[in-house]
Every structure is written in structure tokens, then in C-alpha cells.
Scaffold this active site. Structure first.
Site, PDB file in Angstrom:
ATOM      1  N   ASP A 430      51.315  13.359  41.899  1.00  0.00           N
ATOM      2  CA  ASP A 430      51.007  11.963  42.222  1.00  0.00           C
ATOM      3  C   ASP A 430      50.554  11.842  43.685  1.00  0.00           C
ATOM      4  O   ASP A 430      50.818  12.734  44.498  1.00  0.00           O
ATOM      5  CB  ASP A 430      52.275  11.132  41.981  1.00  0.00           C
ATOM      6  CG  ASP A 430      51.973   9.662  41.791  1.00  0.00           C
ATOM      7  OD1 ASP A 430      50.811   9.239  41.954  1.00  0.00           O
ATOM      8  OD2 ASP A 430      52.926   8.910  41.476  1.00  0.00           O
ATOM      9  N   ASP A 490      49.437   1.003  38.344  1.00  0.00           N
ATOM     10  CA  ASP A 490      50.717   1.023  37.643  1.00  0.00           C
ATOM     11  C   ASP A 490      50.863  -0.193  36.733  1.00  0.00           C
ATOM     12  O   ASP A 490      50.525  -1.308  37.105  1.00  0.00           O
ATOM     13  CB  ASP A 490      51.872   0.988  38.652  1.00  0.00           C
ATOM     14  CG  ASP A 490      52.017   2.291  39.408  1.00  0.00           C
ATOM     15  OD1 ASP A 490      51.080   3.105  39.375  1.00  0.00           O
ATOM     16  OD2 ASP A 490      53.069   2.483  40.043  1.00  0.00           O
TER      17      ASP A 490
HETATM   18  C1  9PG Z   1      56.582   6.685  41.946  1.00  0.00           C
HETATM   19  C2  9PG Z   1      55.391   5.966  41.364  1.00  0.00           C
HETATM   20  C3  9PG Z   1      55.196   6.270  39.872  1.00  0.00           C
HETATM   21  C4  9PG Z   1      53.902   5.649  39.390  1.00  0.00           C
HETATM   22  C5  9PG Z   1      52.761   6.126  40.243  1.00  0.00           C
HETATM   23  C6  9PG Z   1      53.029   5.791  41.702  1.00  0.00           C
HETATM   24  O1  9PG Z   1      49.997   1.848  46.605  1.00  0.00           O
HETATM   25  N1  9PG Z   1      51.211   2.076  46.516  1.00  0.00           N
HETATM   26  O2  9PG Z   1      52.005   1.829  47.433  1.00  0.00           O
HETATM   27  C7  9PG Z   1      51.704   2.667  45.329  1.00  0.00           C
HETATM   28  C8  9PG Z   1      53.032   3.023  45.218  1.00  0.00           C
HETATM   29  C9  9PG Z   1      53.509   3.600  44.059  1.00  0.00           C
HETATM   30  C10 9PG Z   1      52.626   3.833  43.011  1.00  0.00           C
HETATM   31  C11 9PG Z   1      51.311   3.479  43.104  1.00  0.00           C
HETATM   32  C12 9PG Z   1      50.829   2.898  44.269  1.00  0.00           C
HETATM   33  O3  9PG Z   1      53.090   4.403  41.848  1.00  0.00           O
HETATM   34  O4  9PG Z   1      51.549   5.572  39.854  1.00  0.00           O
HETATM   35  O5  9PG Z   1      53.659   5.975  38.040  1.00  0.00           O
HETATM   36  O6  9PG Z   1      55.163   7.662  39.648  1.00  0.00           O
HETATM   37  O7  9PG Z   1      54.257   6.374  42.103  1.00  0.00           O
HETATM   38  O8  9PG Z   1      56.735   6.394  43.287  1.00  0.00           O
END
Ligand code: 9PG
Length: 742
Positions: A430, A490
Site C-alpha cells: 500500500d 477507500d
Molecule cells: C490502511 C489503509 C487501508 C486502505 C488503503 C489505505 O490519503 N490518505 O491519507 C489515505 C489514508 C489511508 C488510505 C488511503 C488514503 O487507505 O487504501 O485499504 O489499507 O490504507 O491504513
């Protein structure tokens, strides 16, 4: 037999395969592409341009082109001919080449721009534009622009060119290079389609590789001009050396939705994609437990899955963010996982499931030991400060330098431990956009795309054939290296995210609708580039703001688009009714529905169609906040229409269907051709109403024989039409193959 015809005319050159014609204007330095299909746009007056690191720009426009010759090609796209052209230039200027390939049997042209360094000293190459300032010639009154996002979470959306482009910000925008923003300009990453919504005619323009260079395509409404660039990021070109753009695909089409799929096939072939044979399913801890996930909670869900294998036959149990000591310190587990990660993988295996784990391997938090102990391992800004990949988990996170040999060793060792020692079969990698940040790296001669791919390649080598799910990943350069990829933002246990009353937050924020939008709009990737991950299905009744109609729409989109089916609820807490919503999608059929109104819908497409052989599935959605009538013309003959969510036979329909749909809700229809004798026309055992559970159906003039194959849902009903009546045949305990005679 299609064959290619090449001619030198007084105006220049002409190459045609009968349906597409390329014309080169040698004294103007430009080329045109025309289609033989009436009413389809043309692309004219296209130049090629190369841009060096500190700005010197060399365009073919207005210069003489020398025709060097033609070459026969035979490659993954078939047989074709390449026209080789060189810009006439002063001795000291770099040589600019245009290579235009037309194939005998392909509906597209491939164009490369190339540079050769004539000087005795190296050059630094910045940007190639194989298509620069071309005119899109169309009589369309309105045009719509398919905007494809850089990474998983970046909005992928169809925009009206009378409006404005969607503004995005890091980390969902590609770092470093963006076409300058201008009034009336629309920019897309990797590929675009510019389409007349009244005819579906248009142009699909995109790069069929991002192995070495990131890319953009952009359209200027005011001049109807189209340009495409791939970025060399200032890497060195040695004396006499040649460097090329990524291959640019240009298709003039009478049905743009279909052409996006052709583009996907071509990209997959060019980049050696790893398309799946079967699409997988799993359970993921994130969307119920978030970072509070713990060993006992994972085990509770595992117990439940083990006890309910028939109803929930998923392949993987995946532990998400929350087991690790810090972002970057992946092999140190926190005290919520007292027995450690190997113990948990062993437990998962002991119950007959496969084990998956989340890692964000290309960045590290400021608090991590990794960052504190190895400051040299991180990409730097030109100031020497470590390059920031993102702000999350309450700390700045820095980007690892994937070209640094010690980082490569660490990365490999980390994944070997996770897979070989701990025993995980699946890694969700990720935030991996972090591998592609703009900055100074140990190896100064790699592009951002190359640095990123080095990192993913190291992981691929370390994990072997185990499953890699990419997330937060730049989409283009991931092809060929990963098995699955997240294609949207998400999901969340709420429909829309609001930051100000009445106003929707950016299209990348977590929300059910944001994830749905991308999952539909990136339909053409599934099964071609990888398995699409539409993100998780959330069906719970508590700890959620999603209403039943919204949950059904989410399930319908996930089941119809044919990607991975991942559940993320606290399973033991689900009612049987809600659990059935998961079972309905299992096993995964894996074929991809087409959004029929991709270029007509105001925002998210409201019509998905999936051909299941014996029948078609048609999903109609109402994305608005009020109840609405949704209409869809039907092709061909008469159809029995059976709606799944209300378990309702709608009778025989033809030419047009028109249904009242609740806000955020949907109707999911099985359309079966009317045969005039007894026949199956509905099933409640699987979302796709027979695609998985009905293995055969035979009418011998007296009786109807139906062979059933077990699916996750064992109890339900078949709906049979016969002699003007509808019969409901209850099915119970379908655990083995069964034949019914009616
Ligand atoms: C775990 C999550 C999950 C999820 C992923 C990802 O932009 N942002 O701050 C942001 C934070 C978290 C995020 C996506 C964007 O989610 O897509 O399925 O694994 O991390 O932390």
C-alpha cells in the site's frame, strides 16, 4: 484480407489499412489520422516535440521532415508498417524522430517520438510529446473527457468539456510533472477518451506502456487541441545515444466504451500483464477494526470463517494496517499481536485459508526506527531534506530510495521474512506511490517510473508467485508486476463524505460512492491488466451509516464489475440476512460489466450490462438523493425480466425498460430471451442469477431439466416461466450438484 498501402504523394506520405489512414506533411512537420467511418473524428496537424531538462524544445511543427523509409514490423499487435521520419535540424541540434506504426488488423496507430544526441557531451532529457498540439476535428456539439487518475485513489471520472477539470492534490496527483493548468484544459493520466455523447464517437489516446516514463494526455477545449507527453525526468542521454517516448496509442472510434477495452488489451500485451485465471476473494480487517485490529479479533473472524466455509468460501484472510510497531518497522509487531505474525499465519493455514498481510513498503514514518537509523536510504529534495511522501498516521512519512542498494536488500529481506518465515501467501502493498516521488535518488539516471518499478520488481522476486495486491499504486507502471490492483479510493461505512454542510469532499476521500465511481469507470482494466480490487464490501447493520439500498448498490457494483470480492465486517456480528449479501457474490464470476452510459451519465454511470451467455444482467442505479425513474433501451427481442433485490418477475419487456428506483439504490435484472416454452428466468442463489449455479438447462418438449452446481448460498429459489405462469421452486441445502426435472 486487410493489407497496408503506402504511397508517396506530392503532399507527403500516406499509409492506410482500409479503416485508418495516416498522412504525413513533410514540409509542415505534421501528421494527420483519418478514419474511413463516417462521422468519426479525425486528428490533424499533429507535431512531435522533445523537451530537454532545462527547457530547450525541439518541435517538428513548421520544420521539414525527412522521410527516412518504412520498416515492416511484426510484434505482439500483429503485422504492420512503421514510417520513419526525421526533423531536419542544424548539426548541433538533437535529432528528433517520429515513428508511426499502422497495423493490418488493428484499429489504432502507435506513435513514438525519439531523440538522438548528436553532441559529444551528454544531454538531459525531460519530456517527449509524440502528439503535440494536434487538432481534434469533430462536428460534435458537446464533448466529454475521460479523466483517468494517476494512482488507485485518484479520481477517474467523465467530465463535460464545457465545465472545468477536477483539481487534485498530492498524493493522488503524479508528482513533478503536470501539464501547465489553463482555462479550458482537461488533463488525464495514462489515457483519455474524448467522446461525443450523442453518438459515442471519439478518440481514445493513451500510452500503452509506463515501464519507463509516466505520461499525460490533455485536451484544450478552446482550440480543440490534443497533446500527449511521456516524461524522461532529466535522465542522461549519452553522445550518439537514442531515447524514445513510451508508445502512444491513437484510435478513432465509433464506440469509445469498447475502444477503452481495446486500449486495455493493447496495454496488457505491451507490458506483459498478469491477467488472472480466476478472480479471488477474501476477508480484510481494515474497514471494521481500522488500526485497532488485534490478534483475538482476527482469530474470532477466522473461527467464524472456518465454521462457515460453505456460506463464506473466501480464499484469503488479510490482516491490514495495525499489527506493526511503526510505519516502516514491519517486522516488529506491536503488543496487540502477542503470538506474532507467524503464529497467526499458521493458524489461518490450519483452518484451510490463505494468509494475507498489509505493508506500506515504500515509505517510513518519522517515528520509525527505519527512518531514524537509515537517513541515507530516503529520496531527498534538492535541498537535501528527505522527500515527504505523505502525511498520515500523525506523522510525516518519507519516501524510500528504491535505487539504493541497501534499500533493495532490506526490501527483499523484509518480504522474504513475511513470506518464507512467517508464511504469508498474499501481500497488500500500500501507499506505493511513495516509490515514485520526485527527488534526488542514489542512482541519478532513473526516471520516477523506473525507480518505482525497481521496488515492485524486488518485491515480486522476493514473493515469487504469491499474490501481490497493489494499493495506492500508480496504475500504469504496475502492469505486469502485480496480480491485483485497487482501482479506487477507500470505501467507507457512509455514502458521501462531507467537509462543509451540503458540499461533497474531494473525489478521493473515503466514501462508498467514491469507490463505486472509480470501480465502474476503470472497468476496462479488470481481467486485462490484473484483477481489479473495487475495495471491500461492507454489509453490516451497526457501526455503519449505509442504508440497505446503498449496501445493495455497493454489492451490485462489486459483483457486476467482476473484480475481487473482499469482505470487511465483523463477521460473527452479522445477521444471516446480511451475511447472505456476501454469499450472493461467491464464487466470483470474474467477467466485467460494461457501463453502457459511460459518456452520457452526468457523473457515475447508471447502467451496467454483463453478458452471462444464457442471459444478460442489467443493473440500473439511481445515484441521486431522490427517488427517480431510470430508463434504458433494450436491444433486440423480448426478454423475461427478473429483479433480484425485490425477488420480482417484471414480465416480458422489450425495447425499453423504465423503473422507479429509491435514492442511492438499484435494480438488478436478469434478462432472459423469451423462448416460448418453460425456462429459467430468475435465481436468488447468486447475484448473477444463474451464471455460477446453473450448469445446464434443457427443455425436451415435455419437461425442463436443470443442473445446479453449489455456490455459497445454499438456500434460495429458482423462478421458472411456463405456460404463462411463474413458478417459484425453492432450493434448500444445495451442497452438491443436483438435477431438477420440472
Ligand atoms: C490502511 C489503509 C487501508 C486502505 C488503503 C489505505 O490519503 N490518505 O491519507 C489515505 C489514508 C489511508 C488510505 C488511503 C488514503 O487507505 O487504501 O485499504 O489499507 O490504507 O491504513
Amino acid at each position: 484480407m486487410p493489407s497496408l498501402q503506402f504511397e508517396e504523394t506530392d503532399r507527403g506520405l500516406s499509409l492506410t489499412n482500409g479503416s485508418l489512414t495516416v498522412e504525413v506533411h513533410l514540409n509542415k512537420g505534421t501528421y494527420d489520422i483519418h478514419s474511413a467511418t463516417p462521422g468519426v473524428p479525425a486528428i490533424t496537424n499533429a507535431a512531435a516535440t522533445v523537451i530537454l531538462r532545462d527547457g530547450p524544445t525541439f518541435s517538428t511543427r513548421g520544420e521539414d521532415l525527412e522521410f527516412v523509409g518504412t520498416t515492416d514490423v511484426s510484434d505482439t499487435h500483429g503485422k504492420g508498417v512503421t514510417l520513419l521520419l526525421t526533423r531536419e535540424a542544424a548539426e548541433t541540434e538533437p535529432e528528433v524522430h517520429i515513428l508511426i506504426t499502422l497495423y493490418e488488423r488493428q484499429p489504432f496507430v502507435i506513435v513514438h517520438a525519439e531523440i538522438q544526441n548528436p553532441a559529444a557531451s551528454p544531454l538531459r532529457m525531460q519530456e517527449f510529446r509524440p502528439l503535440d498540439g494536434a487538432t481534434l476535428e469533430t462536428e460534435a456539439k458537446a464533448l466529454r473527457f475521460y479523466k483517468h487518475g494517476w494512482q488507485s485513489w485518484s479520481p477517474t471520472v467523465v467530465l463535460d468539456t464545457t465545465g472545468v477539470d477536477v483539481v487534485t492534490a498530492p498524493p493522488v496527483i503524479g508528482p513533478g510533472t503536470q501539464p501547465e493548468s489553463r482555462e479550458g484544459r482537461f488533463t488525464s493520466d495514462l489515457v483519455t477518451a474524448i467522446v461525443d455523447p450523442s453518438t459515442n464517437h471519439g478518440a481514445v489516446v493513451g500510452f500503452t506502456s509506463n515501464t519507463d516514463q509516466f505520461s499525460h494526455v490533455w485536451f484544450d477545449r478552446n482550440t480543440s487541441s490534443l497533446s500527449a507527453a511521456s516524461y524522461a525526468d532529466g535522465i542522461e542521454l549519452r553522445p550518439r545515444g537514442v531515447l524514445s517516448s513510451e508508445p502512444l496509442y491513437i484510435e478513432l472510434t465509433s464506440y469509445a466504451v469498447h475502444s477503452l477495452a481495446t486500449f486495455g488489451d493493447t496495454l496488457a500485451a505491451e507490458m506483459d500483464a498478469r491477467p488472472p485465471t480466476e478472480v479471488t476473494s477474501g476477508w480484510c480487517s481494515w474497514y471494521y477494526y481500522w488500526q485497532g485490529v488485534s490478534e483475538p479479533e482476527v482469530v474470532a473472524n477466522l473461527d467464524y470463517l472456518a465454521a462457515n466455509r460453505d456460506a463464506l468460501p473466501v480464499e484469503y484472510v488479510q490482516i491490514d494496517d495495525g499489527y506493526q510497531a511503526e510505519i516502516g518497522d514491519w517486522l516488529t509487531v506491536n503488543d496487540k499481536f502477542p503470538h506474532g505474525m507467524k503464529w497467526l499465519a499458521d493458524d489461518i493455514h490450519a483452518r484451510g485459508l490463505k494468509a494475507g498481510v498489509w505493508v506500506a513498503p515504500f515509505l517510513a514514518g518519522a517515528r520509525s526506527r527505519l527512518f531514524q537509523e537509515h537517513p541515507a536510504w530516503f529520496v531527498k529534495f534538492t535541498t537535501g531534506e528527505p522527500a515527504i511522501a505523505t502525511l498520515n498516521w500523525g506523522q510525516l512519512c518519507y519516501a524510500l530510495d528504491l535505487t539504493h542498494p541497501e534499500v533493495a536488500e532490506w526490501l527483499e529481506a523484509t518480504f522474504r521474512t513475511i513470506c518464507d518465515e512467517w508464511g504469508y501467501d498474499y501481500v497488500k502493498i500500500d501507499f506505493i506511490f511513495a516509490g515514485a516521488v520526485d527527488g534526488v535518488r542514489h542512482d541519478p539516471n532513473v526516471t520516477r517510473a523506473q525507480a518505482y518499478r525497481r521496488g515492485v520488481e524486488i518485491i515480486r522476486d522476493a514473493v515469487g508467485d504469491r499474490f501481490i495486491l497493489a494499493c495506492g499504486n500508480p496504475q500504469g507502471p504496475s502492469v505486469g508486476l502485480v496480480d491485483g490492483a485497487r482501482v479506487g479510493p477507500d470505501v467507507a461505512p457512509y455514502w458521501l463524505a462531507f467537509d462543509r454542510p451540503g458540499q461533497r469532499t474531494p473525489l478521493s476521500d473515503p466514501s462508498a460512492l467514491n469507490s463505486i465511481r472509480n470501480s465502474i469507470n476503470r472497468f476496462w482494466m479488470n481481467g486485462r491488466l490484473w484483477m481489479n480490487d473495487p475495495d471491500c464490501l461492507l454489509v453490516r447493520e451497526s457501526d455503519t451509516a449505509l442504508k440497505l439500498d446503498e449496501v445493495r448498490s455497493l454489492a451490485t457494483v462489486i459483483g457486476m464489475t467482476g473484480g475481487m470480492v473482499l469482505s470487511s465486517d465483523k463477521l460473527p456480528k452479522l445477521s444471516l440476512e446480511r451475511q447472505n449479501l456476501i454469499s450472493l457474490l461467491l464464487p466470483v464470476y470474474g467477467k466485467t460489466a460494461v457501463p453502457l452510459d459511460l459518456f452520457q451519465a452526468p457523473d457515475v454511470p447508471q447502467v451496467l450490462e454483463l453478458n452471462c451467455g444464457t442471459h444478460r444482467m442489467l443493473a440500473l442505479f439511481n445515484w441521486s438523493d431522490e427517488e427517480a425513474m431510470i430508463e434504458e433501451p433494450l436491444p433486440g427481442s423480448d426478454w423475461h425480466a427478473f429483479e433480484l433485490w425485490n425477488e420480482e418477475y417484471l414480465g416480458v419487456v422489450s425495447s425499453l425498460i423504465s423503473l422507479r428506483i429509491p435514492p442511492h439504490g438499484c435494480k438488478l435484472l436478469r434478462l432472459t430471451p423469451v423462448l416460448g416454452h418453460p425456462q429459467v428466468m430468475g435465481s436468488t442463489l447468486h447475484l448473477l442469477q444463474g451464471a455460477m449455479e446453473i450448469a445446464g438447462e434443457d427443455w425436451d418438449g415435455k419437461s425442463l431439466r436443470i443442473s445446479l452446481t453449489p455456490v455459497a448460498k445454499q438456500d434460495g429459489a429458482l423462478y421458472i416461466w411456463g405456460d404463462g405462469n411463474v413458478k417459484r421452486i425453492p432450493i434448500e441445502g444445495l451442497r452438491e450438484k443436483r438435477t431438477l426435472t420440472i
